[in-house]
Design a protein around this motif. Structure first.
Motif, PDB file in Angstrom:
ATOM      1  N   THR A   1      -6.919   3.970   1.027  1.00  0.00           N
ATOM      2  CA  THR A   1      -5.717   4.784   1.236  1.00  0.00           C
ATOM      3  C   THR A   1      -4.708   3.863   1.819  1.00  0.00           C
ATOM      4  N   TYR A   2      -3.404   4.382   1.545  1.00  0.00           N
ATOM      5  CA  TYR A   2      -2.105   3.461   2.147  1.00  0.00           C
ATOM      6  C   TYR A   2      -2.500   3.409   3.659  1.00  0.00           C
ATOM      7  N   ASP A   3      -2.673   4.150   4.230  1.00  0.00           N
ATOM      8  CA  ASP A   3      -2.874   4.423   5.794  1.00  0.00           C
ATOM      9  C   ASP A   3      -3.887   3.792   6.226  1.00  0.00           C
ATOM     10  N   ALA A   4      -5.198   3.519   5.367  1.00  0.00           N
ATOM     11  CA  ALA A   4      -6.519   2.666   6.004  1.00  0.00           C
ATOM     12  C   ALA A   4      -6.154   1.210   5.652  1.00  0.00           C
ATOM     13  N   VAL A   5      -5.413   0.975   4.790  1.00  0.00           N
ATOM     14  CA  VAL A   5      -5.372  -0.567   4.536  1.00  0.00           C
ATOM     15  C   VAL A   5      -4.206  -1.036   5.293  1.00  0.00           C
ATOM     16  N   LYS A   6      -3.315  -0.218   5.706  1.00  0.00           N
ATOM     17  CA  LYS A   6      -2.047  -0.794   6.724  1.00  0.00           C
ATOM     18  C   LYS A   6      -2.934  -0.719   8.077  1.00  0.00           C
ATOM     19  N   GLU A   7      -3.605   0.014   8.392  1.00  0.00           N
ATOM     20  CA  GLU A   7      -4.446  -0.136   9.656  1.00  0.00           C
ATOM     21  C   GLU A   7      -5.372  -1.375   9.886  1.00  0.00           C
ATOM     22  N   ASP A   8      -6.156  -1.358   8.719  1.00  0.00           N
ATOM     23  CA  ASP A   8      -6.883  -2.786   8.615  1.00  0.00           C
ATOM     24  C   ASP A   8      -6.037  -3.909   8.713  1.00  0.00           C
ATOM     25  N   PHE A   9      -4.999  -3.992   8.247  1.00  0.00           N
ATOM     26  CA  PHE A   9      -4.049  -5.335   8.206  1.00  0.00           C
ATOM     27  C   PHE A   9      -3.478  -5.514   9.486  1.00  0.00           C
ATOM     28  N   SER A  10      -3.126  -4.308   9.929  1.00  0.00           N
ATOM     29  CA  SER A  10      -2.432  -4.546  11.452  1.00  0.00           C
ATOM     30  C   SER A  10      -3.519  -4.810  12.511  1.00  0.00           C
ATOM     31  N   ASN A  11      -4.347  -4.288  12.290  1.00  0.00           N
ATOM     32  CA  ASN A  11      -5.472  -4.776  13.417  1.00  0.00           C
ATOM     33  C   ASN A  11      -5.895  -6.309  13.302  1.00  0.00           C
TER      34      ASN A  11
ATOM     35  N   ARG B   1      -4.032   2.377  -9.324  1.00  0.00           N
ATOM     36  CA  ARG B   1      -3.142   3.737  -8.978  1.00  0.00           C
ATOM     37  C   ARG B   1      -3.876   4.912  -9.374  1.00  0.00           C
ATOM     38  N   ILE B   2      -5.361   4.967  -8.699  1.00  0.00           N
ATOM     39  CA  ILE B   2      -6.123   6.211  -9.029  1.00  0.00           C
ATOM     40  C   ILE B   2      -6.175   7.102  -7.670  1.00  0.00           C
ATOM     41  N   LYS B   3      -6.605   8.168  -7.883  1.00  0.00           N
ATOM     42  CA  LYS B   3      -6.664   9.203  -6.782  1.00  0.00           C
ATOM     43  C   LYS B   3      -5.680   8.924  -5.648  1.00  0.00           C
ATOM     44  N   ASP B   4      -6.160   8.811  -4.537  1.00  0.00           N
ATOM     45  CA  ASP B   4      -5.244   8.650  -3.442  1.00  0.00           C
ATOM     46  C   ASP B   4      -5.203   7.233  -2.894  1.00  0.00           C
ATOM     47  N   PHE B   5      -5.531   6.094  -4.050  1.00  0.00           N
ATOM     48  CA  PHE B   5      -5.437   4.707  -3.663  1.00  0.00           C
ATOM     49  C   PHE B   5      -3.940   4.246  -3.190  1.00  0.00           C
ATOM     50  N   GLY B   6      -4.052   3.730  -2.156  1.00  0.00           N
ATOM     51  CA  GLY B   6      -2.542   2.970  -1.873  1.00  0.00           C
ATOM     52  C   GLY B   6      -2.460   1.569  -1.605  1.00  0.00           C
ATOM     53  N   VAL B   7      -3.445   0.945  -1.845  1.00  0.00           N
ATOM     54  CA  VAL B   7      -3.272  -0.643  -1.411  1.00  0.00           C
ATOM     55  C   VAL B   7      -1.926  -1.049  -2.282  1.00  0.00           C
ATOM     56  N   TRP B   8      -1.961  -0.500  -3.385  1.00  0.00           N
ATOM     57  CA  TRP B   8      -0.730  -1.014  -4.297  1.00  0.00           C
ATOM     58  C   TRP B   8       0.516  -0.830  -3.717  1.00  0.00           C
ATOM     59  N   LYS B   9       0.817   0.166  -2.930  1.00  0.00           N
ATOM     60  CA  LYS B   9       1.995   0.581  -2.320  1.00  0.00           C
ATOM     61  C   LYS B   9       2.308  -0.442  -1.216  1.00  0.00           C
ATOM     62  N   PHE B  10       0.919  -0.530  -0.040  1.00  0.00           N
ATOM     63  CA  PHE B  10       1.128  -1.614   0.837  1.00  0.00           C
ATOM     64  C   PHE B  10       1.252  -3.026   0.608  1.00  0.00           C
ATOM     65  N   PHE B  11       0.826  -3.300  -0.504  1.00  0.00           N
ATOM     66  CA  PHE B  11       1.035  -4.792  -1.049  1.00  0.00           C
ATOM     67  C   PHE B  11       2.186  -4.873  -1.536  1.00  0.00           C
ATOM     68  N   ASP B  12       2.796  -3.789  -2.242  1.00  0.00           N
ATOM     69  CA  ASP B  12       4.284  -4.093  -2.774  1.00  0.00           C
ATOM     70  C   ASP B  12       5.104  -4.238  -1.508  1.00  0.00           C
ATOM     71  N   GLU B  13       5.064  -3.673  -0.437  1.00  0.00           N
ATOM     72  CA  GLU B  13       5.648  -3.891   0.937  1.00  0.00           C
ATOM     73  C   GLU B  13       5.650  -5.119   1.219  1.00  0.00           C
ATOM     74  N   LEU B  14       4.398  -5.646   1.384  1.00  0.00           N
ATOM     75  CA  LEU B  14       4.259  -7.288   2.003  1.00  0.00           C
ATOM     76  C   LEU B  14       4.911  -8.028   0.920  1.00  0.00           C
ATOM     77  N   MET B  15       4.879  -7.804  -0.554  1.00  0.00           N
ATOM     78  CA  MET B  15       5.442  -8.715  -1.336  1.00  0.00           C
ATOM     79  C   MET B  15       6.978  -8.915  -1.076  1.00  0.00           C
ATOM     80  N   ALA B  16       7.555  -7.920  -0.449  1.00  0.00           N
ATOM     81  CA  ALA B  16       9.032  -7.769  -0.577  1.00  0.00           C
ATOM     82  C   ALA B  16       9.502  -8.659   1.061  1.00  0.00           C
ATOM     83  N   SER B  17       8.619  -9.043   1.719  1.00  0.00           N
ATOM     84  CA  SER B  17       8.812  -9.505   2.821  1.00  0.00           C
ATOM     85  C   SER B  17       7.937 -10.916   3.435  1.00  0.00           C
ATOM     86  N   GLU B  18       6.799 -11.004   2.831  1.00  0.00           N
ATOM     87  CA  GLU B  18       6.147 -12.131   3.011  1.00  0.00           C
ATOM     88  C   GLU B  18       6.391 -13.553   2.039  1.00  0.00           C
ATOM     89  N   PRO B  19       6.742 -14.400   2.823  1.00  0.00           N
ATOM     90  CA  PRO B  19       6.974 -15.777   1.966  1.00  0.00           C
ATOM     91  C   PRO B  19       5.990 -16.277   0.942  1.00  0.00           C
TER      92      PRO B  19
END
Ligand SMILES: C[S@@+](CC[C@H](N)C(=O)[O-])C[C@H]1O[C@@H](n2cnc3c(N)ncnc32)[C@H](O)[C@@H]1O
Length: 259
Positions: free
Chosen positions: A134-144, A163-181
């Motif tokens: 999920t978006y929240d889980a991957v965000k938490e794992d990454f932040s920690n 992009r199935i069920k409530d998978f959200g890694v794609w969304k979190f990774f899209d956000e990283l792609m906008a900011s990480e060099p």
């Protein structure tokens, strides 16, 4: 990558020693080559399940003579996406680790948050995040876990295209792609994201160069190369299965003709 022909070791000699069902299968050749390039002294995987990705890292460490250790962190209970499973999965992974990667592979049967205390800040050279998707889980794992990664270290994210069920890694990774060099995404299979933490010593390699500083054409070619590498691996596996089946039936009375 433009001036060098990149002929990855995975295409030359990679025969996976662990083959179990997992959607990770499409990224094994890349994982193998990546370990050969970055030669991580400390690898941590969050989310191991039956060990397909983890044991590919371990196999590459052995075959590239990497002097390092790899930690596999999982509660081995399952989660909302894998569903719960019994202890036989953990027992099988533990047996494989003991039989093939003694002194290299260490299993931490615990929750990710409880494992944090076992790693120093800026120590991990290869981190693979593949827990709950999920978006929240991957965000938490990454932040920690981000503070635990060494500057210049690599972080992998599985399922960045799912992009199935409530998978959200794609969304979190899209956000990283906008900011990480230095960030790159393999789109095939369920997708694999690759992020290099800023800082550290720069490391030249055709693989890293193509991912992080390549032209759009070089990046496209690299993606295509690994689509082919995964098809090639699958074709070779099928061929050797077929050969083994034929050899088996041949020994039982000479009916092993190819069909
Ligand atoms: C998608 S599977 C891992 C797949 C594996 N990397 C492969 O190659 O097939 C996710 C795993 O993460 C584990 N998991 C999810 N959240 C966890 C958490 N917070 N702590 C420990 N394990 C967790 C689950 O038990 C499950 O085995």
């Amino acid at each position: 990558m433009s001036s060098t022909i990149y002929f990855p070791p995975s295409l030359q000699r990679f025969e996976p020693k662990r083959m179990v069902f997992s959607t990770w299968v499409d990224h094994l050749p890349f994982a193998y080559d990546l370990v050969g390039v970055i030669r991580p002294k400390l690898t941590v995987e969050l989310g191991v399940y039956n060990g397909l990705s983890f044991f590919t890292f371990c196999q590459a460490m052995v075959e590239f003579n990497v002097d390092g250790v790899a930690y596999a962190v999982d509660c081995w209970e399952g989660d909302a996406h894998t569903e719960s499973y019994d202890d036989s999965i953990y027992q099988d992974v533990a047996t494989h680790a003991r039989d093939h990667y003694r002194g290299i592979a260490y299993l931490l049967k615990m929750y990710f948050n409880d494992a944090l205390q076992h790693f120093s800040d800026e120590s991990i050279e290869l981190l693979h995040i593949d827990g709950l998707h999920t978006y929240d889980a991957v965000k938490e794992d990454f932040s920690n876990w981000y503070p635990k990664v060494k500057p210049g270290g690599i972080i992998l994210f599985h399922d960045v295209m799912a992009r199935i069920k409530d998978f959200g890694v794609w969304k979190f990774f899209d956000e990283l792609m906008a900011s990480e060099p230095e960030i790159f995404r393999f789109d095939h299979g369920f997708g694999l994201g690759v992020l290099r933490k800023p800082g550290g010593q720069s490391m030249e390699s055709p693989l890293l160069d193509a991912m992080f500083t390549g032209t759009p054409e070089e990046q496209h070619n690299l993606k295509q190369l690994y689509v082919h590498a995964s098809h090639f691996l699958e074709a070779r596996r099928q061929a050797s299965k077929f050969k083994a089946m034929n050899a088996g039936s041949g020994s039982k009375g000479g009916q092993g003709k190819s069909q």
